[in-house]
Each structure stands twice: as C-alpha cells, then as structure tokens.
Enzyme design. Structure first.
Site, mmCIF file in Angstrom:
data_model
loop_
_atom_site.group_PDB
_atom_site.id
_atom_site.type_symbol
_atom_site.label_atom_id
_atom_site.label_comp_id
_atom_site.label_asym_id
_atom_site.label_seq_id
_atom_site.Cartn_x
_atom_site.Cartn_y
_atom_site.Cartn_z
ATOM 1 N N ARG A 231 1.106 -1.190 0.367
ATOM 2 C CA ARG A 231 -0.051 -0.119 -0.287
ATOM 3 C C ARG A 231 0.906 1.368 0.071
ATOM 4 O O ARG A 231 2.068 1.262 0.492
ATOM 5 C CB ARG A 231 -0.826 0.184 1.323
ATOM 6 C CG ARG A 231 -2.382 -0.688 1.064
ATOM 7 C CD ARG A 231 -3.657 -0.197 -0.222
ATOM 8 N NE ARG A 231 -4.473 -0.925 0.012
ATOM 9 C CZ ARG A 231 -4.669 -1.788 -0.901
ATOM 10 N NH1 ARG A 231 -3.505 -2.411 -1.523
ATOM 11 N NH2 ARG A 231 -5.761 -2.611 -0.597
ATOM 12 N N HIS A 279 -1.308 0.999 -9.652
ATOM 13 C CA HIS A 279 -2.105 0.114 -9.111
ATOM 14 C C HIS A 279 -2.538 -1.255 -10.036
ATOM 15 O O HIS A 279 -4.094 -1.325 -9.799
ATOM 16 C CB HIS A 279 -3.145 0.800 -8.203
ATOM 17 C CG HIS A 279 -3.828 -0.037 -7.138
ATOM 18 N ND1 HIS A 279 -3.241 0.300 -5.389
ATOM 19 C CD2 HIS A 279 -3.176 -1.593 -6.546
ATOM 20 C CE1 HIS A 279 -4.258 -0.351 -4.566
ATOM 21 N NE2 HIS A 279 -4.047 -1.383 -5.402
HETATM 22 P P1 NDP Z 1 -1.895 -10.993 4.046
HETATM 23 O O1 NDP Z 1 -2.600 -10.935 5.545
HETATM 24 O O2 NDP Z 1 -1.281 -12.450 4.005
HETATM 25 O O3 NDP Z 1 0.177 -10.870 4.945
HETATM 26 C C1 NDP Z 1 0.357 -9.901 5.349
HETATM 27 C C2 NDP Z 1 1.780 -10.445 6.242
HETATM 28 O O4 NDP Z 1 2.345 -8.738 6.577
HETATM 29 C C3 NDP Z 1 2.481 -10.962 6.927
HETATM 30 O O5 NDP Z 1 2.651 -12.046 7.061
HETATM 31 C C4 NDP Z 1 2.198 -10.117 8.228
HETATM 32 O O6 NDP Z 1 2.581 -10.925 9.190
HETATM 33 C C5 NDP Z 1 2.517 -8.640 7.693
HETATM 34 N N1 NDP Z 1 2.627 -7.894 8.961
HETATM 35 C C6 NDP Z 1 0.805 -7.558 8.731
HETATM 36 N N2 NDP Z 1 1.479 -6.189 10.125
HETATM 37 C C7 NDP Z 1 3.035 -6.495 10.051
HETATM 38 C C8 NDP Z 1 4.080 -5.446 10.978
HETATM 39 N N3 NDP Z 1 3.515 -5.002 11.603
HETATM 40 N N4 NDP Z 1 4.837 -5.820 11.174
HETATM 41 C C9 NDP Z 1 5.534 -7.061 10.174
HETATM 42 N N5 NDP Z 1 4.634 -7.456 9.221
HETATM 43 C C10 NDP Z 1 3.483 -7.446 9.229
HETATM 44 O O7 NDP Z 1 -1.502 -9.867 2.768
HETATM 45 P P2 NDP Z 1 -1.349 -10.969 1.313
HETATM 46 O O8 NDP Z 1 -0.662 -11.320 1.442
HETATM 47 O O9 NDP Z 1 -2.978 -11.209 0.970
HETATM 48 O O10 NDP Z 1 -1.799 -9.122 0.968
HETATM 49 C C11 NDP Z 1 -0.748 -8.272 1.394
HETATM 50 C C12 NDP Z 1 -0.925 -6.976 0.966
HETATM 51 O O11 NDP Z 1 -1.289 -6.326 -0.105
HETATM 52 C C13 NDP Z 1 -2.858 -6.734 1.387
HETATM 53 O O12 NDP Z 1 -3.373 -6.097 2.510
HETATM 54 C C14 NDP Z 1 -2.650 -5.441 -0.125
HETATM 55 O O13 NDP Z 1 -2.667 -4.189 1.089
HETATM 56 C C15 NDP Z 1 -1.914 -5.490 -0.703
HETATM 57 N N6 NDP Z 1 -2.025 -5.900 -2.303
HETATM 58 C C16 NDP Z 1 -2.072 -5.200 -3.359
HETATM 59 C C17 NDP Z 1 -2.488 -5.214 -4.992
HETATM 60 C C18 NDP Z 1 -1.999 -5.142 -5.447
HETATM 61 O O14 NDP Z 1 -2.685 -5.105 -6.764
HETATM 62 N N7 NDP Z 1 -0.519 -3.209 -5.414
HETATM 63 C C19 NDP Z 1 -3.104 -6.287 -5.280
HETATM 64 C C20 NDP Z 1 -3.792 -7.705 -3.276
HETATM 65 C C21 NDP Z 1 -3.114 -7.301 -2.263
HETATM 66 P P3 NDP Z 1 2.135 -12.222 10.374
HETATM 67 O O15 NDP Z 1 2.412 -13.706 8.790
HETATM 68 O O16 NDP Z 1 2.910 -11.942 11.177
HETATM 69 O O17 NDP Z 1 0.418 -11.836 10.239
HETATM 70 C C1 OXD Z 2 -5.750 -5.472 -3.363
HETATM 71 C C2 OXD Z 2 -5.739 -4.626 -3.889
HETATM 72 O O1 OXD Z 2 -5.961 -5.124 -1.726
HETATM 73 O O2 OXD Z 2 -6.546 -4.814 -5.307
HETATM 74 O O3 OXD Z 2 -6.711 -6.518 -4.014
HETATM 75 O O4 OXD Z 2 -5.397 -4.121 -4.036
#
Ligand code: NDP
Ligand code: OXD
Length: 316
Positions: A231, A279
């Site tokens: 993000r 994005h």
């Molecule tokens: P998940 O919830 O599966 O994974 C999130 C990861 O981030 C976990 O490993 C979590 O740690 C880690 N995390 C969260 N907060 C912290 C922190 N404070 N410190 C360290 N690690 C942290 O999410 P996804 O993998 O499914 O998606 C990730 C992000 O990708 C989404 O939230 C979205 O913002 C973005 N996204 C962007 C897209 C785009 O087109 N640009 C499309 C889809 C998603 P832990 O494993 O310990 O819980």
């Molecule tokens: C998502 C994105 O969060 O597209 O899936 O950003």
C-alpha cells in the site's frame, strides 16, 4: 426471493463486467446494486465492497458479512459507521499468481537493467552493461502472508537469495526469516526490497529515509532497489524521492502511492530508474471474487466457520 439472502454489490468493475460474471453466480440469492437508484438494501444480508459509498451501512443495516473486493482491507477498516460484523478478505490463486508475476518481473527488470537499457534504446545507444546473476543478489520480502509467501517461492525459482520479514517469524525452507524486532538485521542483508505489507497503523510510513538508509549498499547492483505493491500509505514518498535522487536507492518499482492516482507532477514519473504501474500489480478477477464469496456464504449458512476473516485488532 428472500431479501434475507440478498447480496449488495458495490465494486469498482464496469457494469457489463458485473453483468457477465453474474450470469453464473449467486444462484438462489438476490443481487442488488448499491448504485441503482431506489435499490432497497434494507434487508440485505451480505455486501461485496471496494471503496463503497459511506451511506451503504445506513442503507443496509441488516448486513451480516462484508466481503472485500480485494486482499487489502485498510479502506474498509477506516469507513465511518462500519458495523461490527465479520469482514472477509479476498484470497484466491488468481490474485496470488498475478502478484507473484509482477514481483518477479520487477526484480528481474532491475537485475537485468531494463530501465538503463530502455534509456539507452531511446538514445539509440549500443552499450553492454555489467550483468550480475540472480544468485549474486538477496531479495528481502516484507510481509510473508498469502502474497509474500508465493512471491518468495517464485523468486527462489529464479535463483535469487531470499530473506523474509513478518510480524511473527515464519519457517520457510531455504529462506532466512526475521520477525518484527529484527528489521535492521533483515535490511542489512537486502539488495532488492519488496513491500507486500497491509496498511495498518504499524506499517503506515514504514518505508522512510531511515529504513532506506539501512539497506545493503555495495551489493551486486551497487545500490539497493525498492519494490512496493503493498500500500502507498506505507511509503513516505518525499523520503523515497530523496533517496532516489541522492543515490541511497539505485531504482524502484512502484505500484502503489500515498495518493492514487499518482499526481501528474510527481517526480517519480520522470525518473528513468523508476518503474510506475497504476495499482495494477494484481487485479481482482471478478468471477473469482464472486466464487469465493459464494463459497463463504455457503459455509456460513451451513454453520461452518468463515475463512480469511480480518483480525480487526491487528488491522489485516
Ligand atoms: P496477509 O494478511 O496474508 O499477509 C500480511 C503479511 O504482512 C503477514 O506476513 C503479516 O505478518 C505481515 N505484517 C502485517 N503487519 C506487520 C507488521 N506490523 N510488521 C511486520 N509484518 C507485518 O496479506 P496478503 O499477503 O494477502 O496481502 C498483503 C497486502 O498486499 C494487502 O493487504 C494489500 O494491501 C496488498 N495488495 C496489493 C495489490 C496490488 O495490486 N497492488 C493486490 C492485492 C493485495 P504475520 O504473518 O506475522 O501476520
Ligand atoms: C487489493 C488490491 O488489496 O487490489 O486486492 O489492492
């Protein structure tokens, strides 16, 4: 059809895309579109949303589950009037695969100096540049969730050394992992940093000047590279631009921005070592979205636990 089974849709897709996908979705349920003038949402049970109109919750006071139109839910969690009901994230192979394709593409683009060669091409210049191999570099992935883990696996297939960082430590064969308290040690090993973090109060602004300064300097690419598809709110864009200008960073690939669309006067557009995508790293497939939501509705109606429910306390 019972309004108790109705689904409100307020997604970003074109109407014709929604119509086409609805041809084989939500059989036995009534589908309502929030954007239809006069649509009566008062009895709706489910909502599928992506940046909906904030009046939705007043118009649909009987909702039992919210389905996010994407994997990230930061925009939902900050909505005024958000009801205290489960929020289900979008988790699907199509989304995961698309993201890994983008991440691997960006890592390879910087490894193989695509920005520098494009610049040369525009200048009609024939000059071979030094060529390190993937094994000479370490990619550090911040966020080892559904998307991060798949990217790690595919970066490994391409031959990169990979290290990973997440809130709680993960065990991944062949990958050194770090937990939240070990950020400095993780950064010191990283030549190409990949951000796949959700936006939460803890991750807002995490990619700042101090973080960039801790990345490994003098690796096989000379200077570190920053890739972000999590993000935009996690990156301090002024610090990022300064780090690129001063050479603290050698390049970047950015899919997300503090403010989207990226302003036409942002210096990032014109930097020849920066790749900008709108994005679009991983778009949600509408059929997969509907399929996933339906599967969760079926589970819920059968009394089974929902999957991929957001933990409101941690914010993802
Ligand atoms: P998940 O919830 O599966 O994974 C999130 C990861 O981030 C976990 O490993 C979590 O740690 C880690 N995390 C969260 N907060 C912290 C922190 N404070 N410190 C360290 N690690 C942290 O999410 P996804 O993998 O499914 O998606 C990730 C992000 O990708 C989404 O939230 C979205 O913002 C973005 N996204 C962007 C897209 C785009 O087109 N640009 C499309 C889809 C998603 P832990 O494993 O310990 O819980
Ligand atoms: C998502 C994105 O969060 O597209 O899936 O950003």
């Amino acid at each position: 059809m019972s309004a108790r089974n109705s689904v409100v849709i307020d997604l970003k897709f074109e109407r014709r895309e929604v119509d086409a996908a609805l041809a084989d979705a939500f059989r036995g349920r009534t589908v309502l579109r929030a954007s239809d003038p006069g649509a009566d949402l008062s009895g709706a049970r489910y909502a599928m949303i992506w940046r909906p109109d904030p009046s939705l919750f007043e118009r649909a006071p009987k909702l039992e589950i919210l389905f996010s139109g994407g994997a990230g839910v930061d925009y939902i969690l900050t909505m005024p009037g958000l009801p205290d009901i489960p929020i289900v994230r979008f988790v699907d192979e199509s989304l995961t695969t698309r993201m890994s394709e983008w991440v691997v593409l960006q890592a390879l683009s910087h490894l193989r100096q695509v920005p520098a060669y494009l610049k040369q091409q525009h200048a009609r210049q024939w000059r071979e540049l030094p060529q390190p191999e993937a094994k000479d570099l370490t990619v550090g992935v911040m966020g080892l969730g559904v998307l991060g883990l798949d990217s790690v696996r595919k970066l490994k297939v391409m031959g990169f050394n990979v290290v990973g960082w997440s809130r709680s430590r993960k065990t991944i064969e062949g990958v050194e992992t770090f937990d939240a308290g070990e950020l400095t040690a993780f950064l010191a090993k990283t030549d190409i940093l990949v951000g796949l973090l959700p936006l939460t109060p803890e991750t807002r602004g995490i990619f700042d000047a101090s973080l960039f300064s801790k990345l490994r300097q003098g690796g096989a690419l000379g200077r570190p590279v920053f890739i972000n598809a999590g993000r935009g709110g996690s990156q301090v864009e002024a610090d990022l631009i300064a780090a690129l200008e001063k050479g603290v960073l050698g390049g970047a690939s950015l899919d997300v921005f503090e403010k989207e669309p990226l302003s036409s006067d942002s210096p990032l557009w014109a930097m020849d070592n920066v790749i900008v995508t709108p994005h679009a790293a991983s778009a949600s497939d509408i059929r997969a979205l509907f399929r996933n939501a339906e599967a969760q509705m079926d589970r819920y109606e059968a009394g089974e636990p929902l999957q991929h429910v957001v933990d409101r306390k941690s914010g993802y």
